[in-house]
Write an enzyme that holds these catalytic residues in place. Sequence first.
Site, PDB file in Angstrom:
ATOM      1  N   GLU A   1       0.831  -1.218   0.000  1.00  0.00           N
ATOM      2  CA  GLU A   1       0.000   0.000   0.000  1.00  0.00           C
ATOM      3  C   GLU A   1       0.862   1.264   0.000  1.00  0.00           C
ATOM      4  OE1 GLU A   1      -4.408  -1.082   1.789  1.00  0.00           O
ATOM      5  OE2 GLU A   1      -2.921  -0.270   3.174  1.00  0.00           O
ATOM      6  N   ALA A  10      -9.510 -12.476  15.001  1.00  0.00           N
ATOM      7  CA  ALA A  10      -9.760 -11.147  14.414  1.00  0.00           C
ATOM      8  C   ALA A  10     -11.052 -11.128  13.593  1.00  0.00           C
ATOM      9  CB  ALA A  10      -8.573 -10.732  13.547  1.00  0.00           C
ATOM     10  N   ASP A  31      -3.956  -9.223   7.840  1.00  0.00           N
ATOM     11  CA  ASP A  31      -2.904  -8.422   8.478  1.00  0.00           C
ATOM     12  C   ASP A  31      -2.547  -9.003   9.847  1.00  0.00           C
ATOM     13  OD1 ASP A  31      -3.074  -6.683   6.319  1.00  0.00           O
ATOM     14  OD2 ASP A  31      -4.616  -5.482   7.300  1.00  0.00           O
ATOM     15  N   THR A  57     -12.266  -8.010   8.005  1.00  0.00           N
ATOM     16  CA  THR A  57     -11.308  -6.917   7.743  1.00  0.00           C
ATOM     17  C   THR A  57     -10.111  -7.023   8.690  1.00  0.00           C
ATOM     18  OG1 THR A  57     -13.201  -5.508   7.231  1.00  0.00           O
ATOM     19  CG2 THR A  57     -11.066  -4.408   7.496  1.00  0.00           C
TER      20      THR A  57
HETATM   21  O1  RIB Z   1      -6.356  -5.229   5.239  1.00  0.00           O
HETATM   22  C1  RIB Z   1      -7.354  -4.400   5.761  1.00  0.00           C
HETATM   23  C2  RIB Z   1      -6.965  -2.958   5.563  1.00  0.00           C
HETATM   24  O2  RIB Z   1      -6.919  -2.684   4.178  1.00  0.00           O
HETATM   25  C3  RIB Z   1      -7.921  -1.938   6.126  1.00  0.00           C
HETATM   26  O3  RIB Z   1      -7.650  -1.608   7.461  1.00  0.00           O
HETATM   27  C4  RIB Z   1      -7.804  -0.779   5.152  1.00  0.00           C
HETATM   28  O4  RIB Z   1      -7.277   0.376   5.717  1.00  0.00           O
HETATM   29  C5  RIB Z   1      -6.950  -1.287   3.995  1.00  0.00           C
HETATM   30  O5  RIB Z   1      -5.643  -0.856   4.107  1.00  0.00           O
END
Ligand code: RIB
Length: 311
Positions: A134, A270, A240, A236
């Site tokens: 990102e 999560a 991560d 979501t």
């Molecule tokens: O992977 C989830 C994340 O993707 C979100 O928190 C959003 O901000 C995007 O970056």
Amino acid sequence: MILVAGSANLDFVVRATHIPGPGETVLGREFKTYPGGKGANQAVASARAGGAPTHMLLALGSDAFAAPLEKSLADAGVVLHTVRPLDQPTGTAFICVSDDAENAITVAPGANACLEPQHLPPLTGFTHLLLQLETPLPSVTAYAQAARAQGVTVVLNAAPAQALPAELLALVDVLVVNEGELATVSGHSGSIAQCLERLQHVPTVVVTLGHHGCCTRHQGQFFLQQAFDITPVDTTGAGDTFCGSLVAALSQGADMAKALQTASAAAALACTRAGAQSSIPEATEVAKLVREQSTPNVAALAALRQFCGLA
Ligand code: RIB
């Protein structure tokens, strides 16, 4: 010590029965903001996993959206190396979460797009560098180059998916991808096993497969990890959480099988809570879920093996 270099976004989240298709308007329900961004989520997951201290290189705007992101990271114990580009808003993400816990995300990168090669702090004392996609690819590549030159293990989560230059892939020790990202990075649309075959030059490739579990090729060996049994509310940040927890476990000397089990349990937890960083569990909760569901499920592992196209 772990360094995460990546994005931080304020997530604007609305829940709805389903994610709108092209041209469709959906009347949603509750709206909330949450600290997010793939980099920041992974840093929080690493810090909450305990063990090695976690640092993060990030870029924030000088606006009101930055404060909740700094607070969430600081509360988790992440040490910040913050760049503040002039005239750039803090990164934001616009997320629709459906009643079946799936999501669709659009990111406005803002300040995240301003992370440059020269912003990398000195790597002395760091054992692992965790990267995502990102932030600009030339910076990601430069950070990986610097880490490789100093013997720091490079872990890349290739999300959001994009084709990667061979130059970057050659610098990666551990690649973490989901099924779609694997197809994009390997340039192949066959089975998991066939895609992994194309990435032989990456020493370790971890493929997360949602409710199927995860499949890893590490040092020429395959590791299959069954999914933990949970009821998802919002996925979501689950990927991560997996990445941050995996790196935290590896940095503490866990073997690959144990690290994958811990990361899968953290990611499963999560999914049971709303939001990105708000949903990331503490190490004690993860250890409890691992204790409760540590018995191998022979049928689930056989199904996973078949799903991956492994003989
Ligand atoms: O992977 C989830 C994340 O993707 C979100 O928190 C959003 O901000 C995007 O970056």
